[in-house]
Scaffold this motif. Structure first.
Motif, PDB file in Angstrom:
ATOM      1  N   PRO A 127       0.841  -1.203   0.000  1.00 21.17           N
ATOM      2  CA  PRO A 127       0.000   0.000   0.000  1.00 21.17           C
ATOM      3  C   PRO A 127       0.873   1.249   0.000  1.00 21.17           C
ATOM      4  O   PRO A 127       1.965   1.236   0.579  1.00 21.17           O
ATOM      5  CB  PRO A 127      -0.781  -0.092   1.317  1.00 21.17           C
ATOM      6  N   VAL A 128       0.404   2.296  -0.685  1.00 24.71           N
ATOM      7  CA  VAL A 128       1.173   3.540  -0.754  1.00 24.71           C
ATOM      8  C   VAL A 128       0.304   4.674  -0.225  1.00 24.71           C
ATOM      9  O   VAL A 128      -0.725   4.996  -0.814  1.00 24.71           O
ATOM     10  CB  VAL A 128       1.610   3.847  -2.210  1.00 24.71           C
ATOM     11  N   LEU A 129       0.711   5.260   0.890  1.00 22.06           N
ATOM     12  CA  LEU A 129      -0.071   6.336   1.507  1.00 22.06           C
ATOM     13  C   LEU A 129       0.520   7.690   1.166  1.00 22.06           C
ATOM     14  O   LEU A 129       1.728   7.826   1.018  1.00 22.06           O
ATOM     15  CB  LEU A 129      -0.065   6.206   3.029  1.00 22.06           C
ATOM     16  N   LEU A 130      -0.354   8.694   1.054  1.00 19.99           N
ATOM     17  CA  LEU A 130       0.082  10.087   0.945  1.00 19.99           C
ATOM     18  C   LEU A 130      -0.323  10.773   2.237  1.00 19.99           C
ATOM     19  O   LEU A 130      -1.509  10.821   2.571  1.00 19.99           O
ATOM     20  CB  LEU A 130      -0.584  10.758  -0.258  1.00 19.99           C
ATOM     21  N   VAL A 131       0.658  11.241   3.007  1.00 16.64           N
ATOM     22  CA  VAL A 131       0.373  11.806   4.328  1.00 16.64           C
ATOM     23  C   VAL A 131       1.101  13.134   4.516  1.00 16.64           C
ATOM     24  O   VAL A 131       2.001  13.481   3.733  1.00 16.64           O
ATOM     25  CB  VAL A 131       0.798  10.846   5.467  1.00 16.64           C
ATOM     26  N   SER A 132       0.719  13.846   5.556  1.00 18.30           N
ATOM     27  CA  SER A 132       1.467  15.038   5.930  1.00 18.30           C
ATOM     28  C   SER A 132       1.588  15.085   7.443  1.00 18.30           C
ATOM     29  O   SER A 132       0.569  15.131   8.148  1.00 18.30           O
ATOM     30  CB  SER A 132       0.764  16.298   5.416  1.00 18.30           C
ATOM     31  N   ALA A 133       2.804  15.074   7.924  1.00 14.93           N
ATOM     32  CA  ALA A 133       3.020  15.204   9.370  1.00 14.93           C
ATOM     33  C   ALA A 133       2.612  16.599   9.812  1.00 14.93           C
ATOM     34  O   ALA A 133       2.148  16.786  10.930  1.00 14.93           O
ATOM     35  CB  ALA A 133       4.494  14.940   9.711  1.00 14.93           C
ATOM     36  N   SER A 134       2.774  17.570   8.908  1.00 17.22           N
ATOM     37  CA  SER A 134       2.439  18.955   9.251  1.00 17.22           C
ATOM     38  C   SER A 134       0.942  19.142   9.456  1.00 17.22           C
ATOM     39  O   SER A 134       0.516  19.742  10.431  1.00 17.22           O
ATOM     40  CB  SER A 134       2.899  19.906   8.154  1.00 17.22           C
ATOM     41  N   SER A 135       0.135  18.654   8.522  1.00 17.23           N
ATOM     42  CA  SER A 135      -1.309  18.879   8.624  1.00 17.23           C
ATOM     43  C   SER A 135      -2.032  17.710   9.280  1.00 17.23           C
ATOM     44  O   SER A 135      -3.176  17.839   9.694  1.00 17.23           O
ATOM     45  CB  SER A 135      -1.892  19.106   7.223  1.00 17.23           C
ATOM     46  N   GLY A 136      -1.366  16.578   9.351  1.00 14.75           N
ATOM     47  CA  GLY A 136      -2.002  15.397   9.944  1.00 14.75           C
ATOM     48  C   GLY A 136      -2.819  14.593   8.947  1.00 14.75           C
ATOM     49  O   GLY A 136      -3.406  13.566   9.296  1.00 14.75           O
ATOM     50  N   SER A 137      -2.843  15.017   7.681  1.00 15.48           N
ATOM     51  CA  SER A 137      -3.665  14.293   6.710  1.00 15.48           C
ATOM     52  C   SER A 137      -3.086  12.910   6.421  1.00 15.48           C
ATOM     53  O   SER A 137      -1.866  12.730   6.370  1.00 15.48           O
ATOM     54  CB  SER A 137      -3.786  15.097   5.407  1.00 15.48           C
ATOM     55  N   GLY A 138      -3.965  11.943   6.266  1.00 17.56           N
ATOM     56  CA  GLY A 138      -3.569  10.587   5.879  1.00 17.56           C
ATOM     57  C   GLY A 138      -3.047   9.705   6.992  1.00 17.56           C
ATOM     58  O   GLY A 138      -2.727   8.530   6.762  1.00 17.56           O
ATOM     59  N   LEU A 139      -2.975  10.238   8.217  1.00 17.88           N
ATOM     60  CA  LEU A 139      -2.350   9.452   9.287  1.00 17.88           C
ATOM     61  C   LEU A 139      -3.186   8.251   9.721  1.00 17.88           C
ATOM     62  O   LEU A 139      -2.651   7.286  10.277  1.00 17.88           O
ATOM     63  CB  LEU A 139      -2.036  10.340  10.500  1.00 17.88           C
ATOM     64  N   ALA A 140      -4.489   8.306   9.437  1.00 19.22           N
ATOM     65  CA  ALA A 140      -5.346   7.160   9.798  1.00 19.22           C
ATOM     66  C   ALA A 140      -4.843   5.893   9.113  1.00 19.22           C
ATOM     67  O   ALA A 140      -4.930   4.801   9.679  1.00 19.22           O
ATOM     68  CB  ALA A 140      -6.789   7.451   9.404  1.00 19.22           C
ATOM     69  N   GLY A 141      -4.295   6.059   7.903  1.00 22.63           N
ATOM     70  CA  GLY A 141      -3.765   4.901   7.178  1.00 22.63           C
ATOM     71  C   GLY A 141      -2.584   4.263   7.891  1.00 22.63           C
ATOM     72  O   GLY A 141      -2.417   3.048   7.888  1.00 22.63           O
TER      73      GLY A 141
END
Ligand SMILES: Nc1nc2c(ncn2[C@@H]2O[C@H](COP(=O)(O)OP(=O)(O)OP(=O)(O)O)[C@@H](O)[C@H]2O)c(=O)[nH]1
Ligand SMILES: [Mg+2]
Ligand SMILES: [Zn+2]
Length: 288
Positions: A127-141
């Protein structure tokens, strides 16, 4: 939980924390189970799921023990060396770890494109996730990758944001994070010791110091193709020679797939480079 030269940070069976002294050069790794009495280390128990790598001097370096999963972290900046993802996937498969590819810094230019490229190339393997530590997006993955109490480790070159991701996943954590050098575009090696952290929702994640050299250890040249991402289908068809190395042998299904455009020349080139590297290691005089 961490190894600091002459001491290790431990978590006891009852959840308490402490420190145990260890003689210098004791081979104990983050993730190891140890038996201690007071402040004295008695024993390191045999581990499963150990991640190891070979550095540019050919030395084997152990990263962490008792792992279930390997998270390969990338970012649009700093860029990772060519083949880092392939090496990570080979290491995960060879050690029986569940791979995850994390493209961090979704908020930066080029992240969406990088995510697309990596998904195209390796989405069939992990699986390939796109996340941002700065905004918190995608961290659920990332959280669901560690569900059911799995233990994962983040690897990646310095500056891609491994520690930042841990900080974002664990609100109480304050791991040091570092700026990227403007001139070189590289990270500055902020994290110096691997540390293990428990997530509130279950699962554990290990932060590691960045590294670029990811030579495979658990794999022989002959086994490489079976672990290499993207070769699965061709190998299933069976090459003419059972011991085919998929280099230039007649009746090779991998080469046929390259001819047919099913495997890119670039991917095959990555395989050949890694193959030569492993042959070099195997023919070199044994070293510790
Ligand atoms: N824009 C943006 N910057 C980020 C993000 N995540 C991390 N960074 C920045 O990237 C830099 C490096 O982050 P670190 O977390 O220290 O990177 P690392 O992978 O732990 O680096 P080492 O410990 O040296 O291996 C810092 O300046 C972070 O603020 C993100 O999602 N977006
Ligand atoms: Mg770090
Ligand atoms: Zn072949």
């Amino acid at each position: 939980m961490a190894h600091y030269g002459v001491a290790v940070a431990v978590r006891f069976a009852d959840g308490g924390r402490g420190r145990v002294r260890v003689p210098r050069k004791t081979s104990v790794l983050v993730g190891d189970r140890v038996v201690a009495e007071g402040e004295t280390l008695l024993r390191v128990e045999t581990a499963r799921g150990v991640l190891r790598r070979r550095d540019s001097h050919g030395r084997v370096r152990s990263v962490a023990a008792n792992l279930d999963a390997l998270g390969i972290v990338l970012a649009p900046r700093p860029e990772s060396p060519l083949g880092f993802v392939e090496r990570g996937l080979v290491a995960a498969r060879a050690s029986g770890l569940e791979p995850l590819i994390v493209v961090n810094k979704a908020d930066l230019d080029g992240a969406v494109e990088l995510h697309e490229t990596v998904k195209q190339g390796y989405g069939g393997t992990a699986p390939v996730l796109l996340v941002s530590a700065s905004s918190g997006s995608g961290l659920a993955g990332v959280r669901s990758w560690l569900e059911a109490g799995r233990r994962g480790v983040f690897v990646g070159t310095s500056g891609v944001g491994k520690s930042s991701l841990l900080n974002a996943l664990l609100p109480d954590l304050e791991l040091a994070v570092g700026a990227i050098n403007d001139a070189s575009g590289l990270g500055r090696h902020i994290t110096s010791t691997a540390t293990l952290h428990a997530l509130a929702g279950g699962g554990e994640l290990i932060d590691t110091p960045g590294f670029r050299d990811f030579g495979p250890v658990e794999v022989t040249a002959r086994e490489l193709a079976a672990f290499f991402p993207g070769f699965e289908e061709s190998l299933g068809r069976g090459c003419h020679f059972r011991d085919c190395l998929h280099r230039q042998e007649p009746g090779c299904r991998v080469l046929a797939a390259v001819e047919a455009g099913e495997i890119s020349v670039h991917r095959h080139g990555g395989y050949l480079a890694l193959l030569s590297e492993l042959e070099g290691v195997e023919s070199a005089p044994r070293r510790k």
